[in-house]
Design a protein around this motif. Sequence first.
Motif, PDB file in Angstrom:
ATOM      1  N   ASP A 178      -5.271  -2.880  16.657  1.00  0.00           N
ATOM      2  CA  ASP A 178      -4.351  -1.733  16.601  1.00  0.00           C
ATOM      3  C   ASP A 178      -3.846  -1.489  15.182  1.00  0.00           C
ATOM      4  O   ASP A 178      -2.991  -0.633  14.960  1.00  0.00           O
ATOM      5  N   CYS A 179      -4.336  -2.283  14.232  1.00  0.00           N
ATOM      6  CA  CYS A 179      -3.891  -2.126  12.834  1.00  0.00           C
ATOM      7  C   CYS A 179      -4.683  -0.983  12.182  1.00  0.00           C
ATOM      8  O   CYS A 179      -5.898  -0.908  12.344  1.00  0.00           O
ATOM      9  N   LEU A 180      -3.979  -0.128  11.445  1.00  0.00           N
ATOM     10  CA  LEU A 180      -4.661   0.942  10.709  1.00  0.00           C
ATOM     11  C   LEU A 180      -5.047   0.407   9.329  1.00  0.00           C
ATOM     12  O   LEU A 180      -4.174   0.017   8.547  1.00  0.00           O
ATOM     13  N   VAL A 181      -6.354   0.370   9.041  1.00  0.00           N
ATOM     14  CA  VAL A 181      -6.826  -0.162   7.756  1.00  0.00           C
ATOM     15  C   VAL A 181      -7.502   0.956   6.967  1.00  0.00           C
ATOM     16  O   VAL A 181      -8.386   1.648   7.485  1.00  0.00           O
ATOM     17  N   THR A 182      -7.061   1.150   5.716  1.00  0.00           N
ATOM     18  CA  THR A 182      -7.691   2.147   4.852  1.00  0.00           C
ATOM     19  C   THR A 182      -8.052   1.496   3.519  1.00  0.00           C
ATOM     20  O   THR A 182      -7.413   0.516   3.107  1.00  0.00           O
ATOM     21  N   VAL A 183      -9.088   2.026   2.862  1.00  0.00           N
ATOM     22  CA  VAL A 183      -9.568   1.446   1.605  1.00  0.00           C
ATOM     23  C   VAL A 183      -9.450   2.497   0.504  1.00  0.00           C
ATOM     24  O   VAL A 183      -9.842   3.653   0.708  1.00  0.00           O
ATOM     25  N   HIS A 184      -8.884   2.089  -0.645  1.00  0.00           N
ATOM     26  CA  HIS A 184      -8.560   3.037  -1.720  1.00  0.00           C
ATOM     27  C   HIS A 184      -9.057   2.500  -3.062  1.00  0.00           C
ATOM     28  O   HIS A 184      -9.033   1.284  -3.279  1.00  0.00           O
ATOM     29  N   PRO A 185      -9.410   3.413  -3.991  1.00  0.00           N
ATOM     30  CA  PRO A 185      -9.792   2.941  -5.329  1.00  0.00           C
ATOM     31  C   PRO A 185      -8.573   2.443  -6.109  1.00  0.00           C
ATOM     32  O   PRO A 185      -7.560   3.135  -6.190  1.00  0.00           O
ATOM     33  N   LEU A 186      -8.696   1.245  -6.669  1.00  0.00           N
ATOM     34  CA  LEU A 186      -7.603   0.663  -7.467  1.00  0.00           C
ATOM     35  C   LEU A 186      -7.301   1.516  -8.694  1.00  0.00           C
ATOM     36  O   LEU A 186      -6.188   1.521  -9.212  1.00  0.00           O
ATOM     37  N   GLU A 187      -8.309   2.275  -9.139  1.00  0.00           N
ATOM     38  CA  GLU A 187      -8.134   3.113 -10.332  1.00  0.00           C
ATOM     39  C   GLU A 187      -7.168   4.276 -10.088  1.00  0.00           C
ATOM     40  O   GLU A 187      -6.621   4.839 -11.038  1.00  0.00           O
ATOM     41  N   ASP A 188      -6.928   4.649  -8.822  1.00  0.00           N
ATOM     42  CA  ASP A 188      -6.044   5.774  -8.509  1.00  0.00           C
ATOM     43  C   ASP A 188      -4.599   5.276  -8.484  1.00  0.00           C
ATOM     44  O   ASP A 188      -4.029   4.943  -7.439  1.00  0.00           O
TER      45      ASP A 188
END
Length: 289
Positions: A178-188
């Motif tokens: 039930d956990c919402l996991v998102t992946v983002h660029p560290l450069e942003d």
Amino acid sequence: MSDRITGTTVLTGLLGSPVAHSISPLMHNASFAALGLDYAYLCFDVGTDRLKEAVEGLRAMGARGWNLTMPDKNLMCQLADKLSPASEISGAVNTIVNDDGVLTGYTTDGTGYMRAAEEAGFPLPGKVMTLLGGGGAATAILVQAALDGMKEIRVFNRKSPTFDRLSAIAGQLNRRTDCLVTVHPLEDTEDLRASIADSDILTNATNIGMAPHTDACPIPDASFLRPELIVSDIIYNPRQTKLLQMAKETGCPFFNGLYMLLYQGAASFELWTGREMPVELIKEKYFAE
Ligand code: NAP
């Protein structure tokens, strides 16, 4: 040690390369001795090229179990007969339990982190995390934290081959928990700032800030922090990274990676022996802050 090794002593140990620097033999052998358990823990310098042979040897000899460190964690996952949910999702194993020739793989780095956070006074289920890094340790934390009921985890990693692997793991966690996991660029960095601003905890699981590069910091500056934010760094050398110094100056509660290291070992110990590691004794002997 010499009078502890008998004809019935049970073998446990560590496979990886290098292994000579490891603290694991100290903590496991001291714990066996303290509890009067007829076990021993040894280190074996074995890389991936000879892992399969080594594993078959340990299985044939009836070793009770072993830990895996770099570079063997991923290959061991393919060699195990059964996997815990965390190992299945992360594709890594740091602990094998041998039950009469059947090898079950577990990953205890994530449980070690969760127990360390709880002991520091910050139980994480239901909370929001910004997690920096997507390597082996970050993945273990990500997977365990999602399985243990965190509300949301936003992972930041630089755009590298790791990014696509992380996105695949995030997809699995979104389907299975039930956990919402998102992946983002560290450069942003603006996205990073916004994520940290409404997170309960910021966790650094990159190498950034590790000795000898102790001047490096995974966030641009202290304006990314606020006093209510919990800050953790899984690095334990140095004990206080630049990130943790910034957290201290801002007034944030914080903790380092020392007890994650202790509790991942304690979890392996419990899987092999069914007994709790005497962690207070081990802290006193080997984990002075
Ligand atoms: P790893 O698999 O090599 O992962 C390293 C991570 O750091 C990757 O996400 C990598 O990004 C990122 N990274 C490295 N240099 C970077 C840079 N200059 N800029 C941006 N990102 C960078 O290593 P690991 O085994 O996960 O270990 C990571 C850290 O955790 C180490 O400091 C280690 O000592 C510590 N650790 C602590 C414990 C504990 O028990 N406390 C356990 C394990 C590890 P890319 O994927 O893009 O390269």
